[in-house]
Design a protein around this motif. Structure first.
Motif, short mmCIF file in Angstrom:
data_model
loop_
_atom_site.label_atom_id
_atom_site.label_comp_id
_atom_site.label_asym_id
_atom_site.label_seq_id
_atom_site.Cartn_x
_atom_site.Cartn_y
_atom_site.Cartn_z
N GLY A 286 0.90 -1.25 -0.13
CA GLY A 286 -0.11 0.24 0.14
C GLY A 286 0.87 1.08 0.09
O GLY A 286 1.60 1.31 0.67
N CYS A 287 0.41 2.32 -0.87
CA CYS A 287 1.31 3.54 -0.84
C CYS A 287 0.36 4.67 -0.74
O CYS A 287 -0.34 4.96 -1.63
CB CYS A 287 1.88 3.69 -2.27
N TRP A 288 0.52 5.27 0.51
CA TRP A 288 -0.55 6.32 0.98
C TRP A 288 0.45 7.75 1.57
O TRP A 288 0.99 7.58 2.46
CB TRP A 288 -1.37 5.81 1.98
N TYR A 289 0.45 8.53 0.76
CA TYR A 289 1.30 9.86 0.86
C TYR A 289 2.63 9.54 1.03
O TYR A 289 3.17 8.64 0.68
CB TYR A 289 0.50 10.55 2.07
N PHE A 290 3.38 10.36 1.79
CA PHE A 290 4.77 10.29 1.95
C PHE A 290 5.16 10.52 3.20
O PHE A 290 4.65 11.38 4.19
CB PHE A 290 5.52 11.07 0.81
N ASN A 291 6.41 9.96 3.63
CA ASN A 291 7.15 10.58 4.80
C ASN A 291 7.39 11.74 4.89
O ASN A 291 8.19 12.20 4.00
CB ASN A 291 8.27 9.55 5.03
N ARG A 292 7.13 12.56 5.95
CA ARG A 292 7.46 14.12 6.02
C ARG A 292 8.88 14.30 5.98
O ARG A 292 9.33 15.14 5.39
CB ARG A 292 6.83 14.59 7.32
N SER A 293 9.75 13.32 6.39
CA SER A 293 11.27 13.65 6.43
C SER A 293 11.75 13.41 5.00
O SER A 293 12.95 13.70 4.82
CB SER A 293 12.00 12.56 7.36
#
Length: 342
Positions: A286-293
């Protein structure tokens, strides 16, 4: 200031509101670009996402924004007035393992701007300073807005698929997310097979760099992919169209030990685990949005590889024209529709 509201099903209102005052730790953003998303259309059609309360259902939508820091709240030290920023959509508790790791969207207390908190389809919005993502000098505002939900998500998908110049990726669904996937996959160096039922979308896919185009209404998808890949299958697949059929195409199109990145929202889908996973050692992620860092890495990749995300912005409107913009985007005849400000 002007702000968009969704007071009832398929009803858009542009209202006058006071400019919000940033609280402690917050900044006031003067909006420059705010993209419409399919999630906005769920609210437009009266569907509830993220366990909204009735009060929250009346807030300003918009979660793909970009703008300029206009005013600082008490205690803000990491950004300054005049900074050009994109905005990270997620708000979390700040102390759980997911928040500390940068995966704010996985926090049990996750809230999303435009759903539980006033979003970006307005002249101004307030946001915690840690949600500000500094833009590279060479990145324009439309690209900045599209670099979050589209760019960040698809960059993350390509990275998790380990795409590179030796590989072939298939992208199923060539709407805005799929088009962003084409741009990102080409940036990683992969050959790209684009699949869609709409030949106009396939024409844009070609312009964006897709190496092969397939319309399932006109030819057998798996036969074509086997020919392209010399009977081995694709290394990876990105699914941006919902339902069983796109997901099954992806799982059947990849080679043994291949991977599928699922981005499309879907309440249910029927697959064949024995033949599509167990006996192939394939991976579905699953790919949901991205890691903020990862923001600096994503933004630099877009600039350094000249990823022209602004090419998938097909229509722009002023915020006062929201009543035209929503139905147009809902028609499925556009790519990204973006509100812009001078």
């Amino acid at each position: 200031m002007l702000a968009v509201k969704l007071p009832s099903k398929e009803t858009i209102k542009v209202v006058e509101e006071p400019i919000p005052i940033p609280a402690k730790g917050e900044v006031l953003i003067k909006m420059k670009a705010s993209a419409l998303c399919r999630s906005d259309l769920h609210r437009y059609h009266g569907k509830v996402l993220f366990d909204e309360t009735e009060e929250e259902a009346n807030i300003t939508p918009g979660h793909e924004p970009c703008g300029v820091v206009e005013k600082l709240g008490e205690g803000v030290t990491k950004v300054k007035k005049g900074d050009r920023v994109a905005i990270y959509l997620g708000l979390g508790c700040g102390i759980c393992p997911d928040c500390l790791r940068g995966d704010v969207m996985l926090c049990k207390d996750f809230q999303c701007i435009g759903f539980q908190k006033n979003g970006a389809h307005a002249d101004y919005m307030t946001i915690p300073e840690e949600n500000c993502l500094l833009l590279p000098e060479k990145m324009d505002f439309i690209t900045g807005a599209l670099s979050t939900d589209v760019g960040g998500t698809l960059y993350t998908a390509c990275k998790r698929l380990n795409l590179n110049g030796t590989q072939t990726a298939v992208i199923i669904g060539c709407g805005p997310m799929g088009s962003g996937g084409i741009l990102m996959a080409k940036g990683f160096g992969a050959k790209v097979i684009a699949i869609d039922l709409d030949n106009k979308r396939l024409e844009l896919a070609k312009e964006l760099g897709a190496d092969y185009l397939i319309n399932p209404k006109e030819e057998d998808v798996l036969v074509k992919i086997k020919g392209i890949t010399h009977n081995t299958g694709c290394d990876g697949a990105i699914v941006t169209a919902g339902g069983s059929t796109p997901l099954n195409i992806a799982l059947n199109a990849i080679k043994k030990r291949g991977s599928v990145a699922l981005i499309a929202e879907s309440n249910k889908a029927q697959i064949d685990p024995s033949n599509q996973f167990i006996r192939t050692l394939n991976t579905l992620m699953g790919c949901w949005y991205f890691n903020r860092s990862d923001w600096e890495e994503i933004a630099n990749f877009i600039v350094n590889h000249n990823i022209q995300l602004n090419k998938i912005s097909s229509d722009t409107f002023s915020i006062s024209e929201a009543e035209k913009a929503f139905p147009l985007f809902d028609s499925g005849k556009t790519q990204k529709v973006v509100f812009t400000w001078d």
